[in-house]
Design a protein around this motif. Structure first.
Motif, short mmCIF file in Angstrom:
data_model
loop_
_atom_site.label_atom_id
_atom_site.label_comp_id
_atom_site.label_asym_id
_atom_site.label_seq_id
_atom_site.Cartn_x
_atom_site.Cartn_y
_atom_site.Cartn_z
N THR A 56 0.83 -1.21 0.00
CA THR A 56 0.00 0.00 0.00
C THR A 56 0.87 1.26 0.00
O THR A 56 2.03 1.23 0.41
N ARG A 64 -3.22 3.82 -2.86
CA ARG A 64 -3.30 2.65 -3.74
C ARG A 64 -2.82 1.43 -2.97
O ARG A 64 -1.97 1.52 -2.09
N PHE A 117 -7.46 -7.11 -3.69
CA PHE A 117 -6.41 -6.18 -4.09
C PHE A 117 -5.67 -6.65 -5.35
O PHE A 117 -4.88 -5.89 -5.91
N GLN A 125 -10.36 1.10 -5.71
CA GLN A 125 -9.42 1.18 -4.59
C GLN A 125 -10.16 1.43 -3.28
O GLN A 125 -9.87 0.79 -2.26
#
Length: 195
Positions: A56, A64, A117, A125
């Motif tokens: 991350t 993101r 993810f 997101q």
């Protein structure tokens, strides 16, 4: 050279046909091997087990997170790790622009988060981040509460290599749990590994 066991001769590994050419220069003989094809490389790498991470970032460029197994330790003095991010996804530039990232190592019970993810199920997101609880350790990158381990990093170096960005990060903070299972990726699917 074959390996001899109990009177039998066994090959050391499966041989793969190549378009190899021997080249002799003076006293040295070199073997020129045809380039490895991308698909053959990916197929072989599918047998390379890797810990599953959600990596991350957050900062002025935006937030993101992505699932990956392409990360490793580089040094313990100073504590340094690296991650590899595909350049084909323009949004991965956020990691470079923010200058921070957190490697969130997933436990065996977090497969659904890994899938979210990965981008394969089409979540935004924001929707991905809503699936779990996050906090901040030091850099501002989201740290997953309940992760097997979190390595919170400041980017120290970036290598632009072929299809990927390779980011080196000095670990500014970390957290580890005592979960009894890790999540690994092998043969193109998730597996739980007892610790």
């Amino acid at each position: 050279m074959p390996l001899k066991l109990s009177g039998r001769t066994e090959p050391r590994c499966k041989q793969v046909k190549t378009d190899a050419i021997q080249v002799q220069t003076g006293k040295n003989t070199f073997l020129n091997v045809a380039p490895v094809q991308s698909q053959a490389y990916r197929d072989a790498m599918s047998h390379y087990a890797g810990a599953v991470q959600v990596v991350t970032t957050d900062g002025t460029a935006g937030r993101r997170g992505v699932t990956l197994t392409a990360s490793c330790s580089v040094s313990d003095n100073p504590p340094t790790v690296l991650i590899c991010l595909q350049k084909i996804h323009e949004e991965n530039r956020l990691f470079l622009e923010n200058g921070v990232f957190a490697i969130n190592t997933l436990s065996g019970s977090q497969e659904q988060l890994a899938e979210a993810f990965s981008g394969r199920i089409g979540l935004t997101q924001d929707e991905r981040f809503e699936l779990a609880e996050w906090d901040i350790l030091s850099t501002g990158a989201p740290a997953l509460v309940g992760a097997l381990a979190v390595f919170d990093c400041r980017v120290t170096s970036v290598q632009d290599h072929s299809t990927h960005y390779v980011l080196f990060g000095e670990v500014a903070a970390l957290r580890a749990s005592t979960d009894d299972e890790a999540l690994i990726y092998l043969n193109r699917r998730y597996h739980r590994l007892e610790l």
